[in-house]
Design a protein around this motif. Structure first.
Motif, PDB file in Angstrom:
ATOM      1  N   LYS A  12       2.988  -0.465  13.732  1.00  0.00           N
ATOM      2  CA  LYS A  12       2.279  -1.095  12.605  1.00  0.00           C
ATOM      3  C   LYS A  12       0.824  -0.644  12.523  1.00  0.00           C
ATOM      4  CE  LYS A  12       4.758  -5.411  11.869  1.00  0.00           C
ATOM      5  NZ  LYS A  12       4.584  -6.826  12.221  1.00  0.00           N
ATOM      6  N   GLN A  13       0.248  -0.411  13.692  1.00  0.00           N
ATOM      7  CA  GLN A  13      -1.134   0.086  13.716  1.00  0.00           C
ATOM      8  C   GLN A  13      -1.200   1.461  13.038  1.00  0.00           C
ATOM      9  OE1 GLN A  13      -2.363  -0.604  17.783  1.00  0.00           O
ATOM     10  NE2 GLN A  13      -3.963   0.949  17.506  1.00  0.00           N
ATOM     11  N   ILE A  14      -0.250   2.336  13.401  1.00  0.00           N
ATOM     12  CA  ILE A  14      -0.234   3.676  12.798  1.00  0.00           C
ATOM     13  C   ILE A  14       0.043   3.571  11.300  1.00  0.00           C
ATOM     14  CG2 ILE A  14       0.925   5.939  12.819  1.00  0.00           C
ATOM     15  CD1 ILE A  14       1.596   5.325  15.814  1.00  0.00           C
ATOM     16  N   LEU A  15       0.933   2.643  10.938  1.00  0.00           N
ATOM     17  CA  LEU A  15       1.259   2.449   9.523  1.00  0.00           C
ATOM     18  C   LEU A  15       0.005   2.015   8.753  1.00  0.00           C
ATOM     19  CD1 LEU A  15       3.584   2.165   7.342  1.00  0.00           C
ATOM     20  CD2 LEU A  15       3.582  -0.264   7.915  1.00  0.00           C
ATOM     21  N   ALA A  16      -0.740   1.068   9.331  1.00  0.00           N
ATOM     22  CA  ALA A  16      -1.934   0.567   8.637  1.00  0.00           C
ATOM     23  C   ALA A  16      -2.932   1.711   8.424  1.00  0.00           C
ATOM     24  CB  ALA A  16      -2.572  -0.557   9.443  1.00  0.00           C
ATOM     25  N   GLU A  17      -3.097   2.565   9.433  1.00  0.00           N
ATOM     26  CA  GLU A  17      -4.023   3.699   9.284  1.00  0.00           C
ATOM     27  C   GLU A  17      -3.528   4.663   8.198  1.00  0.00           C
ATOM     28  OE1 GLU A  17      -5.024   3.455  14.021  1.00  0.00           O
ATOM     29  OE2 GLU A  17      -4.087   5.280  13.274  1.00  0.00           O
ATOM     30  N   THR A  18      -2.214   4.880   8.180  1.00  0.00           N
ATOM     31  CA  THR A  18      -1.640   5.804   7.194  1.00  0.00           C
ATOM     32  C   THR A  18      -1.814   5.245   5.786  1.00  0.00           C
ATOM     33  OG1 THR A  18      -0.022   6.331   8.885  1.00  0.00           O
ATOM     34  CG2 THR A  18       0.422   7.186   6.691  1.00  0.00           C
TER      35      THR A  18
ATOM     36  N   GLU B  64      -0.679   6.238  -5.157  1.00  0.00           N
ATOM     37  CA  GLU B  64      -0.017   4.954  -5.424  1.00  0.00           C
ATOM     38  C   GLU B  64       1.096   4.700  -4.409  1.00  0.00           C
ATOM     39  OE1 GLU B  64       2.417   2.802  -8.937  1.00  0.00           O
ATOM     40  OE2 GLU B  64       1.315   4.642  -9.484  1.00  0.00           O
ATOM     41  N   ILE B  65       1.071   3.531  -3.771  1.00  0.00           N
ATOM     42  CA  ILE B  65       2.097   3.192  -2.776  1.00  0.00           C
ATOM     43  C   ILE B  65       2.336   1.683  -2.794  1.00  0.00           C
ATOM     44  CG2 ILE B  65       1.567   5.064  -1.132  1.00  0.00           C
ATOM     45  CD1 ILE B  65       0.008   2.944   0.505  1.00  0.00           C
ATOM     46  N   ASP B  66       3.407   1.248  -2.127  1.00  0.00           N
ATOM     47  CA  ASP B  66       3.607  -0.188  -1.918  1.00  0.00           C
ATOM     48  C   ASP B  66       3.015  -0.513  -0.552  1.00  0.00           C
ATOM     49  OD1 ASP B  66       4.407  -2.716  -1.379  1.00  0.00           O
ATOM     50  OD2 ASP B  66       6.560  -2.290  -1.352  1.00  0.00           O
ATOM     51  N   LYS B  67       1.819  -1.117  -0.562  1.00  0.00           N
ATOM     52  CA  LYS B  67       1.172  -1.290   0.746  1.00  0.00           C
ATOM     53  C   LYS B  67       1.752  -2.463   1.530  1.00  0.00           C
ATOM     54  CE  LYS B  67      -2.730  -3.732  -0.967  1.00  0.00           C
ATOM     55  NZ  LYS B  67      -3.995  -3.963  -1.296  1.00  0.00           N
ATOM     56  N   ASN B  68       2.622  -3.250   0.847  1.00  0.00           N
ATOM     57  CA  ASN B  68       3.304  -4.337   1.583  1.00  0.00           C
ATOM     58  C   ASN B  68       4.726  -3.941   1.943  1.00  0.00           C
ATOM     59  OD1 ASN B  68       1.126  -6.128   1.472  1.00  0.00           O
ATOM     60  ND2 ASN B  68       1.598  -6.481  -0.693  1.00  0.00           N
TER      61      ASN B  68
END
Ligand code: PEP
Ligand code: MG
Length: 591
Positions: A411-417, A427-431
């Motif tokens: 999740k940490q890597i995901l948040a940075e990405t 544009e992305i779905d950040k949730n």
């Protein structure tokens, strides 16, 4: 079957079922006439003529492949024809064609010998590769080699196959199966091959029942022998006795009737008699399979395995752009339903980056363990998935999780990405929901804690069974001990569904157990309300669901959890299914 090491006992062989259906008919033993090519030294002045002969044979091979490719395009669409387009390219490949030409010139030998020598060398390299995809593509090269040699010898490309026969062969190519299906064969079995070989993919698409990996069946059979081929179970029975034959004839009729009925179920909801709604989703791994979502009525993709796309490219590192292109296509085709992409599940029996070797790969560097170590694999894949999430509902699934620390690190890597992509204005779905595969007992046993860290669970019973029972899922020797209905496995499933319910997160089941019709009512009873399976199995699952009440499933689950002997339980549930007239009992042999 006999002992654990025998593969052909009493006229009965067992292989891997790769295309469902039942066929009864005479065997046609298809032996590729491989022309022996001897080396012939040629005089300097005839070498020009020999090169012309080679070019002529290549042109004829091109004509064949163009024809096969256009039949395929017409019958199965553009994507499937790509296999033959690739073979066409191989014919003129810059590392093959010129090498054959120069071999003829430098060695002053006949073209047939040059083709055989050069192409065999390339094939051996492909066969020795760690990459499953490359190993299977070695067959394409053999097909090309034999096609050119046959043209050099002016031989026939295909030996006549009788209509209504069952083709038995060591190996078949995708071209063979296309041409055979045009001749109306009933089914086919091959000694070699796996579920992802082209012949398997083609057989499924053409609805030709097929069994692969029959371990030397070709040595036990001759043309004209009566054969029963069961593409559901993977059985091939040679010269059956009258009782077996009549059993299978009845089975074949019932299968045909069920297939008709199944078609009519596609538009209907997966709902029990008392109105309990179940969601049926698809397990997919290839873009080619997307049309099956509609064909079999899938409500989204519960598991998109991303390894295959990499294998198809023949390399581990596929660029972010290449992955994004594919994922976007998948999300768009599946929307408004959701797509669940699983991050790469390498290791185990799938290839490892850098060809690392382990003594015990299933307990080794696998799934999320690799991805957390190799950011150069994880980050481009995450970016591609996140970018695709702008095109429709998308979820990410983590394979082979064993500890909460892994999810937190991910999740940490995901948040940075996500932060990087936002900075770039993408544009992305950040949730985007993040799910955990429940494939290892540690996750099921501590499901309460895991449920707090994850947005959904997906139970992978293929691995959960092997890790719970200590039975390698791919090992023939202990296959009889691999029992997905073992009460220990069922208890772990129940722990997971209870924890998910308590935490208010969704849970689905995406292992092969979902396709075991005997297990379907039990799983409903254990609290599973979303099944994900190969689309072809969805109508059958729906048939069982529509014939039962939830309370009946709960009662069956109670019995299954307490069963000292799973075989006894199987007998009980079979009777139950028979009484409920699901008409599925013949799918229920074995475990
Ligand atoms: C499983 O383990 O059940 C699963 C669905 O994953 P795979 O078969 O890809 O290992
Ligand atoms: Mg798994």
């Amino acid at each position: 079957m006999g002992s654990r090491t025998e593969h052909f006992v009493d006229g009965h062989a067992r292989g891997i079922p790769v295309s469902p259906g039942i066929a009864i008919g005479p065997a046609y033993l298809y032996a590729k006439v491989s022309f022996e090519v001897e080396e012939r030294k040629l005089e300097e002045d005839v070498l020009g003529k020999e090169l012309e002969r080679f070019e002529e044979a290549v042109k004829k091979a091109e004509r064949d492949l163009n024809k096969i490719s256009s039949i395929t395009r017409e019958k199965l669409g553009e994507n499937r024809a790509a296999i033959f387009e690739a073979q066409l390219l191989m014919l003129r490949d810059e590392s093959l064609y010129p090498e054959v030409v120069s071999f003829i010139q430098k060695q002053a030998v006949n073209a047939g010998f040059a083709v055989k020598t050069v192409m065999s060398r390339h094939r051996r390299i492909m066969e020795a590769s760690d990459n499953e995809y490359l190993r299977e593509r070695a067959n394409d090269l053999l097909d090309i080699q034999e096609r050119i040699i046959r043209h050099l010898r002016r031989g026939r490309i295909l030996s006549a196959v009788d209509e209504n026969s069952i083709v038995i062969s060591e190996n078949l190519t995708a071209a063979d199966i296309i041409l055979f299906s045009r001749r109306g064969i009933l089914g086919c079995a091959t000694d070699f091959g796996g579920p992802t070989s082209h012949v398997s993919i083609m057989a499924r698409a053409l609805h030709v029942p097929a069994v692969v990996s029959t371990h030397g069946l070709t040595h036990q059979i001759k043309t004209g022998d009566l054969v029963i081929l069961d593409g559901i179970k993977g059985d091939v029975i040679v010269n059956p006795d009258a009782k077996t034959l009549s059993h299978y004839k009845t089975k074949l009729k019932r299968y045909q009737r069920l297939i008709q009925e199944d078609r009519s179920l596609v538009p209907l909801p997966a709902e029990t008699l008392d109105g309990y709604k179940v969601q049926l989703q698809a397990n997919l791994e290839l873009i080619d399979e997307l049309p099956q979502l509609k064909e079999y009525g899938a409500e989204g993709i519960g598991l998109y395995r991303t390894e295959m796309a990499l294998l198809m490219q023949g390399k581990v590192l596929v660029t972010e752009e290449e992955q994004f292109g594919q994922y976007r296509e998948v999300v768009k085709a599946t929307s408004p339903h959701s797509t669940t992409f699983r991050i790469l599940d390498l290791g185990g029996d799938k290839m490892l980056p850098m060809g690392a070797r382990e003594h015990n790969p299933f307990l080794g560097w696998r799934g999320i363990r690799i991805m957390l170590d190799k950011k150069e694999l994880l980050i481009p894949q995450l970016r591609a998935m996140l970018r695709a999430s702008a095109y429709g509902p998308t979820r990410i699934l983590l394979p082979m999780v064993t500890s909460i620390g892994e999810i937190r690190l991910f999740k940490q890597i995901l948040a940075e990405t996500i932060a990087d992509l936002e900075k770039e204005g993408v544009e992305i779905d950040k949730n985007i929901p993040i799910g955990t595969m429940v494939e290892v007992p540690s996750v099921a046993l501590a499901a309460d804690q895991f449920a707090k860290e994850t947005d959904f669970f997906s139970i992978g019973t293929n691995d959960l069974t092997q890790y719970t029972l200590a039975v390698d899922r791919g090992n023939d020797l202990v296959a009889d001990l691999y029992d997905e209905l073992h009460p220990a496995v069922l208890q772990l499933i129940q722990l997971t569904t209870k924890a998910a319910k308590k935490a208010g997160i969704p849970v689905s089941l995406c292992g092969e157990l979902a396709t075991n019709l005997r297990a379907v009512p039990v799983l409903l009873g254990l609290g599973i309300d979303t099944f994900s399976a190969s689309p072809i199995y969805l109508p059958g699952i729906k048939r069982v669901i529509r014939a039962m009440k939830l309370a009946e499933g709960q009662e069956l689950a109670r019995r299954a959890l307490q069963a000292a002997d799973p075989d006894e339980f199987r007998t009980y549930v079979d009777k139950w299914l028979e009484e409920h007239a699901c008409g599925v009992s013949f799918f229920l042999e074995g475990k």
